[in-house]
Design a protein around this motif. Structure first.
Motif, PDB file in Angstrom:
ATOM      1  N   ARG A  86       0.742  -1.168   0.041  1.00  0.00           N
ATOM      2  CA  ARG A  86      -0.231  -0.186  -0.458  1.00  0.00           C
ATOM      3  C   ARG A  86       1.307   1.344  -0.275  1.00  0.00           C
ATOM      4  O   ARG A  86       0.578   2.188   0.808  1.00  0.00           O
ATOM      5  CB  ARG A  86      -0.912   0.211   1.275  1.00  0.00           C
ATOM      6  N   ARG A 278      -0.042   5.224 -15.157  1.00  0.00           N
ATOM      7  CA  ARG A 278      -1.447   5.340 -14.597  1.00  0.00           C
ATOM      8  C   ARG A 278      -1.692   6.202 -15.622  1.00  0.00           C
ATOM      9  O   ARG A 278      -2.477   7.572 -15.023  1.00  0.00           O
ATOM     10  CB  ARG A 278      -1.379   5.531 -13.123  1.00  0.00           C
ATOM     11  N   MET A 342       0.002   9.183  -5.593  1.00  0.00           N
ATOM     12  CA  MET A 342      -1.615   8.151  -5.313  1.00  0.00           C
ATOM     13  C   MET A 342      -0.504   6.483  -6.115  1.00  0.00           C
ATOM     14  O   MET A 342      -0.215   5.911  -7.057  1.00  0.00           O
ATOM     15  CB  MET A 342      -2.780   8.560  -6.636  1.00  0.00           C
ATOM     16  N   PHE A 343      -1.568   5.848  -5.340  1.00  0.00           N
ATOM     17  CA  PHE A 343      -1.226   4.583  -6.044  1.00  0.00           C
ATOM     18  C   PHE A 343      -2.190   3.464  -6.103  1.00  0.00           C
ATOM     19  O   PHE A 343      -3.418   5.035  -5.405  1.00  0.00           O
ATOM     20  CB  PHE A 343      -0.490   3.598  -4.930  1.00  0.00           C
TER      21      PHE A 343
ATOM     22  N   ALA B  93      -6.649   1.661   0.999  1.00  0.00           N
ATOM     23  CA  ALA B  93      -6.304   1.898   1.426  1.00  0.00           C
ATOM     24  C   ALA B  93      -5.565   2.669  -0.098  1.00  0.00           C
ATOM     25  O   ALA B  93      -4.808   3.631   0.096  1.00  0.00           O
ATOM     26  CB  ALA B  93      -4.953   0.758   1.130  1.00  0.00           C
ATOM     27  N   SER B  94      -6.139   2.531  -1.331  1.00  0.00           N
ATOM     28  CA  SER B  94      -5.586   3.476  -1.936  1.00  0.00           C
ATOM     29  C   SER B  94      -7.431   3.968  -2.537  1.00  0.00           C
ATOM     30  O   SER B  94      -8.576   4.041  -3.102  1.00  0.00           O
ATOM     31  CB  SER B  94      -5.579   2.631  -4.046  1.00  0.00           C
ATOM     32  N   LYS B  95      -6.674   4.899  -2.417  1.00  0.00           N
ATOM     33  CA  LYS B  95      -7.730   6.676  -3.110  1.00  0.00           C
ATOM     34  C   LYS B  95      -8.100   7.042  -3.513  1.00  0.00           C
ATOM     35  O   LYS B  95      -8.740   8.527  -4.856  1.00  0.00           O
ATOM     36  CB  LYS B  95      -8.226   8.021  -1.813  1.00  0.00           C
ATOM     37  N   ASN B  96      -6.981   5.728  -5.036  1.00  0.00           N
ATOM     38  CA  ASN B  96      -7.341   6.530  -6.615  1.00  0.00           C
ATOM     39  C   ASN B  96      -8.738   5.634  -7.537  1.00  0.00           C
ATOM     40  O   ASN B  96      -7.985   5.821  -8.075  1.00  0.00           O
ATOM     41  CB  ASN B  96      -5.582   6.117  -6.986  1.00  0.00           C
ATOM     42  N   HIS B 143     -10.167  10.009  -3.241  1.00  0.00           N
ATOM     43  CA  HIS B 143      -9.900  11.298  -3.175  1.00  0.00           C
ATOM     44  C   HIS B 143     -10.049  12.961  -3.210  1.00  0.00           C
ATOM     45  O   HIS B 143      -9.950  13.896  -2.548  1.00  0.00           O
ATOM     46  CB  HIS B 143      -7.842  11.501  -3.221  1.00  0.00           C
TER      47      HIS B 143
END
Lengths: 343, 259
Positions: A86, A278, A342-343, B93-96, B143
């Motif tokens: 994460r 991405r 971001m991931f 965990a990922s806000k993308n 996000h």
């Protein structure tokens, strides 16, 4: 309002780019071969100079194939690590996994001659080098994973990865100090990184390892997507945490370790490529990201290799230096422009 | 005639905690389909620990938990994922992820090995988005959302998981009064219209009294459980806080600060 794109068009583009990068890669090198001759050789037509045919088929095409395996595989391992930990800054190099592989390789290349007093290491098989590097990276990965379980702070994880890198490079220095000039040279050349020095047997072995790692990643797609929510949510979605985590770690260890064994420690590809991908594929869905990241990594690696060849000269730069020169500014640019990765 | 009990979750003599440390004991509750149940209690009394135990994130110390008349620990992970969904206090965990992608993850227990969405899955996702007023936000990244919007997305994800039981840990913290009421009203609607049994922990006791069908008061002793009105009549809320600081007003169902 953002609308969802169909990624079919992007995939066609990226496949075209792959083809172009491949042609560029095999048409440049220390021997100048006209592009028309390259093309006709590829199409199976006779070429003016017999040695060109040999150079293209026996050297450049295996090298381009290796570059595809190395770039794609390393980028994929970076994607797996970013999702598993994460952490947008995770990658085989940052977390010390490449250093683990280096230590494994160093122990084999320099340590065995020290321990047994043998100066010749010619008898060491390719497989033992692959195993040593994979085991090294796998062990570091396991330790980092254990630490990550206790420490939730993502910054601490990166610092621990850097510390592992320091420890392993210190151990490598100690080994280097006591080893013979010949094995030291062998190790140094290995650590420069290269996609061109592989025998056909090594290329097949590497292809097998990358294929296995990629298959394991594909099997983990559902778990990877669930991990995007966090581990507790993944658990509540019926993901068996231990099994999925182990599967992803094995895939990462195989990819990063196997590739590092044959091509040397190649920096930044694993970290930068998922982020670059991405920019085009604006999604977190691993069904799309896995093939996209693999293709993108393959393209970047072939371009870097083309640069490293210094077209029309006999000089070959260490590819590790080229990927760092390309990759590090990309990471800085992403951090500055996007503010937050971001991931 | 013996009637088959239609119980979604039955908890008997449950003790929760970590290892040797008991956090709360003697917890009993039994819920039928379509019930909205609040868990209230002071800080540190074990609300979250209880919820984590019910969700099978940590082992219970004693007692029994039955989900649809089957012991919780007898469920395989994938079986449980089709009966029980959660909304946690932790952020994704990922806000993308986009809103739609995040909600679609709720369908994982039903999809094939690679996660292909069928038309049934898409229907569930659409229904959840409609129910939580997310249609306009569907392609927004997480996000970009406010706290209240994100909370609605996370609850919609749990709804898309289509389980008869939904557990939520403090779904209304960090929200203003309007959004607190909005979330709880939507939960009530989800429970009553879609026959979902919903358990949530909260500090909004006065809102819980107004909206919940059942309330469990964790007081570290008898842990009374029942209808809000019954609990008021039995004066259980009075004992929740020291009376020299706040007093419970049974007529309005709310707390007043002693001046």
């Amino acid at each position: 309002m953002r609308t969802p794109k169909s990624y079919r068009f992007s995939f066609v583009l990226i496949l075209l780019a792959l083809l172009l990068a491949w042609l560029l890669n095999i048409s440049s090198g220390s021997v100048t071969i006209p592009f028309s001759a390259t093309l006709s050789s590829l199409l199976g037509k006779p070429v003016d100079v017999a040695s060109w045919q040999y150079i293209i088929w026996e050297y450049r095409i295996p090298k381009a194939f290796t570059a595809i395996l190395v770039g794609g595989g390393l980028s994929l391992s970076g994607l797996l690590m970013q999702t598993l930990f994460r952490n947008p800054l995770a990658g085989p190099f940052v977390l010390g996994i490449s250093s683990g592989a280096s230590l494994g390789a160093a122990l084999l290349l320099m340590g065995t001659s020290l321990l047994t007093g043998l100066t010749s290491i010619a008898f060491l098989s390719d497989i033992s080098l692959a195993i040593a590097a994979s085991v090294g990276s796998f062990l570091v990965l396991l330790v980092v994973m254990l630490v990550a379980q206790r420490i939730k702070d993502t910054m601490a994880l990166l610092i621990i990865g850097l510390m592992f890198g320091s420890i392993t490079s210190a151990l490598v220095s100690v080994l280097a100090y006591f080893s013979s000039a010949e094995s030291l040279q062998r190790f140094i050349f290995w650590s420069f990184g290269s996609v061109g020095d592989l025998t056909s047997g090594q290329v097949f072995l590497l292809a097998g390892i990358v294929l296995l790692g990629t298959l394991l990643s594909i099997l983990s797609i559902k778990a990877l997507n669930a991990f995007l929510l966090g581990e507790n949510y993944a658990l509540s979605l019926g993901v068996s945490l231990k099994k999925s985590r182990l599967l992803i770690i094995i895939a990462t260890g195989l990819l990063a370790g196997g590739i590092t064994a044959f091509a040397g420690p190649i920096a930044f590809v694993g970290l930068a490529v998922p982020h670059l991908t991405r920019q085009i594929f604006d999604t977190m869905e691993h069904r799309i990201l896995i093939p996209a990241v693999f293709l993108y990594g393959a393209i970047l690696m072939m371009l870097c290799d083309t640069l490293a060849q210094l077209p029309n000269t006999a000089n070959v730069l260490p590819i590790n230096a080229i990927t760092s020169l390309v990759g590090a500014p990309v990471v800085i640019w992403l951090l500055v422009r996007k503010r937050k990765m971001m991931f | 005639m013996f009637e088959q009990k239609n119980s979604i979750i039955a908890v008997k003599e449950l003790t929760v905690g970590y290892g040797l440390k008991v956090v709360a004991r003697n917890i009993n509750l039994d819920l039928e389909p379509g019930i909205l149940c609040g868990i209230v209690g002071v800080n540190g009394v074990g609300k979250s620990t209880l919820l984590r135990t019910l969700a099978n994130f940590q082992p219970k110390l004693a007692g029994t938990i039955e989900i649809q008349n089957k012991l919780l620990e007898k469920h395989s992970p994938s079986e449980l994922a089709q009966k029980l969904s959660v909304v946690l206090t932790e952020q994704p965990a990922s806000k993308n992820l986009t809103v739609q992608e995040l909600i679609a993850l709720g369908r994982q227990p039903y999809t094939n090995w690679i996660g292909t969405l069928t038309s049934t899955d898409k229907e569930h996702i659409q229904k959840s988005m409609d129910a939580f007023l997310l249609e306009k936000l569907r392609h927004n990244k997480c996000h970009e959302l406010s706290d209240g919007q994100l909370q609605r997305v996370l609850i919609a994800r749990a709804m898309a998981q289509d389980t008869s039981l939904i557990l939520l840990d403090e779904p209304t913290t960090h929200l203003d009064l309007y959004h607190k009421v909005q979330i709880l009203k939507l939960l009530q609607q989800l429970a009553h219209q879609n026959e979902k049994t919903i358990i949530f922990t909260t500090h909004e006791i006065d809102l819980a009294i107004q909206l919940c069908d059942k309330i469990l008061i964790l007081d570290g002793d008898t842990n009374p459980f029942g209808d809000p009105c019954e609990l008021i009549e039995q004066k259980h809320f009075e004992r929740l806080f020291p009376s020299e600081m706040v007093q419970f007003d049974a007529k309005t169902g709310s707390f007043k600060v002693n001046k």
